[in-house]
Design an enzyme around this catalytic site. Structure first.
Site, PDB file in Angstrom:
ATOM      1  N   ASP A   1      45.416 -34.892   4.889  1.00  0.00           N
ATOM      2  CA  ASP A   1      45.823 -35.379   7.092  1.00  0.00           C
ATOM      3  C   ASP A   1      44.412 -36.117   7.214  1.00  0.00           C
ATOM      4  O   ASP A   1      43.884 -35.313   7.806  1.00  0.00           O
ATOM      5  CB  ASP A   1      46.706 -34.172   6.771  1.00  0.00           C
TER       6      ASP A   1
ATOM      7  N   HIS B   1      49.434 -36.546   6.454  1.00  0.00           N
ATOM      8  CA  HIS B   1      49.931 -36.059   8.290  1.00  0.00           C
ATOM      9  C   HIS B   1      51.796 -36.782   7.661  1.00  0.00           C
ATOM     10  O   HIS B   1      51.626 -38.348   7.336  1.00  0.00           O
ATOM     11  CB  HIS B   1      49.303 -36.570   8.801  1.00  0.00           C
TER      12      HIS B   1
END
Length: 223
Positions: A165, A192
């Site tokens: 992420d 993400h």
């Protein structure tokens, strides 16, 4: 298909919410806290999925304080728009609106959980620390959790993060682990938004495993 209702927050603000109801007797209630894209088609499908698992799922429109009816796509233009709207929202107001959703589900007498994604992941953590009547909370890649990790949760919490992420570096979940050493935190080989099948970072194996863990967690603590 669910229906839409209106909630009232403690300060008098009225907001809409999408409600999905199971076919049989509910096991409990779940508040579904949105990403920065509003209560869009994806969040509605997420709520529908939790309803299929036996929960009354309620997704409050947390952007209604700034703009009503927000339902964005996952384009770069809409990402920027979602960030702009999010920037106009205060955390305190968002928590009020999550609290209104919990209060809406409470009269049924079932335990209530909160599950949130992206911005909603942070709100799920804050629901655990600030909102009465929450039996369990699950946060997916909530970027603000580390900043509030010193707050004491009032219920069991489960957290999911993606190892790649770009917006939530390892220092984030490491801080949470340091402050909350007994809190279950799962890491996935994904970026993400890995749970969202409309996003470029969708990672089906991680999404499936995270959901299995989330469902088992809610079965244990909600019903």
């Amino acid at each position: 298909m669910g229906d839409t209702l209106t909630l009232s927050a403690s300060d008098g603000h009225r907001l809409s919410a999408y409600r999905a109801t199971p076919a049989g007797t509910p096991r409990g209630g779940l508040v579904v806290a949105q990403e920065i894209f509003g209560v869009n088609s994806h969040i509605k499908r997420v709520a529908d999925g939790w309803a299929a698992d036996g929960y009354v799922a309620l997704a409050p429109a947390l952007f209604d304080r700034v703009e009503r009816g927000v339902a964005l796509l996952y384009t770069q233009v809409d990402i920027e728009r979602g960030r702009e709207i999010r920037g106009k929202m205060s955390t305190e107001d968002a928590v009020k609106d999550v609290r209104a959703a919990v209060r809406e589900l409470a009269p049924a007498g079932h335990p209530i959980g909160v599950v949130g994604y992206c911005w909603g992941g942070t709100l799920a953590w804050l629901a655990a620390t600030r909102v009465d009547g929450v039996a369990a909370a699950v946060g997916y890649y909530g970027g603000g959790i580390a900043d509030a990790a010193a707050e004491e949760p009032r219920c069991p919490v489960l957290l999911h993060f993606g190892e790649t992420d770009a917006s939530i570096p390892p220092e984030h979940w490491e801080k949470v682990r340091r402050l909350r050493p007994t809190l279950p935190i799962h890491l996935y080989p994904a970026g993400h938004g890995f749970n969202c099948d409309e996003r470029s970072h969708y990672h089906e194996p991680s999404a499936r495993l995270a959901r299995e863990r989330t469902l088992a967690f809610f079965r244990q603590h909600v019903g």
